[in-house]
Enzyme design. Sequence first.
Site, mmCIF file in Angstrom:
data_model
loop_
_atom_site.group_PDB
_atom_site.id
_atom_site.type_symbol
_atom_site.label_atom_id
_atom_site.label_comp_id
_atom_site.label_asym_id
_atom_site.label_seq_id
_atom_site.Cartn_x
_atom_site.Cartn_y
_atom_site.Cartn_z
ATOM 1 N N GLY A 78 4.891 1.561 -7.779
ATOM 2 C CA GLY A 78 5.835 0.465 -7.286
ATOM 3 C C GLY A 78 5.762 1.019 -5.716
ATOM 4 N N SER B 85 -8.995 6.214 -3.335
ATOM 5 C CA SER B 85 -9.315 5.312 -3.261
ATOM 6 C C SER B 85 -9.406 4.439 -4.243
ATOM 7 C CB SER B 85 -10.485 4.866 -2.166
ATOM 8 O OG SER B 85 -10.565 5.703 -0.907
ATOM 9 N N ILE C 9 9.186 -6.135 -7.681
ATOM 10 C CA ILE C 9 10.024 -6.790 -6.762
ATOM 11 C C ILE C 9 9.307 -8.299 -6.638
ATOM 12 C CG2 ILE C 9 8.760 -6.370 -4.804
ATOM 13 C CD1 ILE C 9 10.929 -6.063 -3.448
ATOM 14 N N GLY D 212 -2.472 -4.082 -6.896
ATOM 15 C CA GLY D 212 -4.241 -4.548 -6.832
ATOM 16 C C GLY D 212 -4.540 -3.402 -8.303
ATOM 17 N N ARG E 292 -15.944 7.042 4.304
ATOM 18 C CA ARG E 292 -15.181 7.302 3.399
ATOM 19 C C ARG E 292 -14.484 7.391 2.491
ATOM 20 N NH1 ARG E 292 -9.800 6.176 3.177
ATOM 21 N NH2 ARG E 292 -8.416 8.151 2.814
ATOM 22 N N SER F 194 -0.181 10.098 -2.978
ATOM 23 C CA SER F 194 -1.891 9.336 -1.529
ATOM 24 C C SER F 194 -2.321 10.837 -0.664
ATOM 25 C CB SER F 194 -0.857 8.696 -0.782
ATOM 26 O OG SER F 194 -2.050 8.083 0.226
ATOM 27 N N TYR G 238 4.013 6.653 5.634
ATOM 28 C CA TYR G 238 3.173 6.337 4.797
ATOM 29 C C TYR G 238 3.588 7.366 4.107
ATOM 30 C CZ TYR G 238 0.884 4.679 0.241
ATOM 31 O OH TYR G 238 -0.105 4.890 -0.314
HETATM 32 P P1 NAI Z 1 -0.260 -2.522 -3.892
HETATM 33 O O1 NAI Z 1 0.614 -2.478 -2.420
HETATM 34 O O2 NAI Z 1 -1.405 -3.156 -4.010
HETATM 35 O O3 NAI Z 1 1.214 -2.569 -5.433
HETATM 36 C C1 NAI Z 1 2.328 -1.806 -5.049
HETATM 37 C C2 NAI Z 1 3.060 -2.723 -5.315
HETATM 38 O O4 NAI Z 1 4.533 -2.290 -5.014
HETATM 39 C C3 NAI Z 1 3.371 -4.220 -5.176
HETATM 40 O O5 NAI Z 1 2.723 -5.519 -6.484
HETATM 41 C C4 NAI Z 1 4.528 -4.244 -4.498
HETATM 42 O O6 NAI Z 1 5.229 -5.303 -4.971
HETATM 43 C C5 NAI Z 1 5.722 -3.301 -5.051
HETATM 44 N N1 NAI Z 1 6.814 -2.943 -4.330
HETATM 45 C C6 NAI Z 1 6.057 -2.998 -3.259
HETATM 46 N N2 NAI Z 1 8.042 -2.073 -3.015
HETATM 47 C C7 NAI Z 1 8.527 -2.537 -4.124
HETATM 48 C C8 NAI Z 1 10.164 -2.220 -4.118
HETATM 49 N N3 NAI Z 1 11.340 -2.289 -2.812
HETATM 50 N N4 NAI Z 1 10.850 -2.774 -5.236
HETATM 51 C C9 NAI Z 1 9.567 -2.882 -6.607
HETATM 52 N N5 NAI Z 1 8.539 -2.805 -6.779
HETATM 53 C C10 NAI Z 1 8.152 -2.791 -4.829
HETATM 54 O O7 NAI Z 1 -0.440 -0.920 -3.779
HETATM 55 P P2 NAI Z 1 -1.734 -0.291 -4.689
HETATM 56 O O8 NAI Z 1 -3.036 0.005 -4.386
HETATM 57 O O9 NAI Z 1 -1.969 -0.973 -6.389
HETATM 58 O O10 NAI Z 1 -1.331 1.232 -5.041
HETATM 59 C C11 NAI Z 1 -0.327 1.278 -6.498
HETATM 60 C C12 NAI Z 1 0.338 2.746 -6.177
HETATM 61 O O11 NAI Z 1 -0.428 3.824 -5.312
HETATM 62 C C13 NAI Z 1 1.083 2.827 -4.794
HETATM 63 O O12 NAI Z 1 2.278 3.294 -4.756
HETATM 64 C C14 NAI Z 1 -0.282 3.498 -2.712
HETATM 65 O O13 NAI Z 1 0.939 3.574 -3.186
HETATM 66 C C15 NAI Z 1 -0.852 4.731 -4.584
HETATM 67 N N6 NAI Z 1 -1.887 4.797 -3.797
HETATM 68 C C16 NAI Z 1 -2.919 3.758 -3.785
HETATM 69 C C17 NAI Z 1 -4.090 3.757 -3.401
HETATM 70 C C18 NAI Z 1 -5.287 2.416 -3.624
HETATM 71 O O14 NAI Z 1 -6.182 3.082 -3.244
HETATM 72 N N7 NAI Z 1 -5.033 1.611 -4.447
HETATM 73 C C19 NAI Z 1 -4.585 5.061 -3.499
HETATM 74 C C20 NAI Z 1 -3.312 6.474 -2.857
HETATM 75 C C21 NAI Z 1 -2.075 6.099 -3.457
HETATM 76 C C1 15L Z 2 -3.405 4.187 0.191
HETATM 77 O O1 15L Z 2 -2.943 5.043 0.319
HETATM 78 C C2 15L Z 2 -3.356 3.298 -0.112
HETATM 79 O O2 15L Z 2 -2.516 2.552 -0.972
HETATM 80 C C3 15L Z 2 -4.556 2.391 0.247
HETATM 81 O O3 15L Z 2 -4.244 1.434 0.215
HETATM 82 C C4 15L Z 2 -5.614 2.988 0.628
HETATM 83 O O4 15L Z 2 -5.632 2.678 2.048
HETATM 84 C C5 15L Z 2 -6.090 4.548 -0.151
HETATM 85 O O5 15L Z 2 -4.878 5.386 0.709
HETATM 86 C C6 15L Z 2 -7.528 4.655 0.655
HETATM 87 O O6 15L Z 2 -7.044 6.100 1.850
HETATM 88 O O7 15L Z 2 -8.669 4.897 0.628
#
Ligand code: NAI
Ligand code: 15L
Length: 267
Positions: free
Chosen positions: A71, A164, A34, A13, A173, A110, A135
């Site tokens: 990732g 977020s 991945i 995302g 929140r 996070s 996590y």
């Molecule tokens: P998401 O789950 O949509 O994207 C994560 C991507 O990492 C996915 O495309 C997935 O295929 C890839 N992935 C998972 N395991 C993998 C592996 N073993 N090797 C390679 N790629 C792998 O998450 P999002 O929302 O895009 O978040 C991006 C990053 O930001 C994440 O690390 C998440 O923990 C962090 N984050 C996101 C927040 C949010 O509000 N969207 C809040 C806090 C942290």
């Molecule tokens: C995160 O760390 C997650 O990646 C995201 O999906 C949301 O849950 C976000 O925190 C949040 O706290 O809103």
Amino acid sequence: MLGKLLLTGAAGGVGKALRPLLPRIAQTVLLSDINDIQDVAVHESFRRCDLGDRHAVDELVDGVDGIIHLGGISVEKSFDLILNGNIVGVYNLFEAARHHGKPRIIFASSNHVVGYYRRDQYLDSTAVPRPDSLYGVSKAFGENMASFYFDKFGQECLSVRIGSCFPKPANPRMLATWLHVEDLLDLCARAFEAPRLGHTIIYGASGNDETWWDNRHAAFLGWKPKHSSAQWRAEVLAEAGAQDPKDPAVIYQGGAFVTIGHPSDEA
Ligand code: NAI
Ligand code: 15L
């Protein structure tokens, strides 16, 4: 302006939202995930890679000038998945960076590193981690890798405790935790441009009316978010209705993550 930027987690995302903005900070972008990515633009290339594969990650990082590391597993999941993506994966990434010229890393940490603090506690980056999930524990591991690799090897990294990052806040929140992707982009730009980055932790939230986080230790970056959740406040509160002040998901910063059971107990 960076030459070649590596974006891991590019199929996710945040990755999808960030991609169109990246020409502002890099000439070319190496996307990795991945999962496959089909819509690769002229300034982009794509390499599929499991972060748990040390050799593949080493090849991925070779020749890049900066890394935005999104990732990995982004919510509470089984320990095996988290181990591969967020523990082994982060280790592999930092090792690859150390071996290939130490490009700066922006690590997507996070708010769930500190999810067990109450919402009436105002935290800066020196707050002792209180993760609310496996996590969150894995993200604390990533921050500790960043600290260790800077102190011992001079690898610079900005760990962003993202709140977020979604198109709009989805619940009350998120009125406090919401981060607009343009503010994230601006933060990344500043981290790559800063004369010295060192090992820095910052909370990633836009300029929302309510905040639980104090970024004074990262003030040298000069980051001033331009967006705010205020425009959605009335709509979000009306949709959510009354909140139970005794609900742990309302009391703690991590929200619903504090109420999730152990993943291995799930049916
Ligand atoms: P998401 O789950 O949509 O994207 C994560 C991507 O990492 C996915 O495309 C997935 O295929 C890839 N992935 C998972 N395991 C993998 C592996 N073993 N090797 C390679 N790629 C792998 O998450 P999002 O929302 O895009 O978040 C991006 C990053 O930001 C994440 O690390 C998440 O923990 C962090 N984050 C996101 C927040 C949010 O509000 N969207 C809040 C806090 C942290
Ligand atoms: C995160 O760390 C997650 O990646 C995201 O999906 C949301 O849950 C976000 O925190 C949040 O706290 O809103």
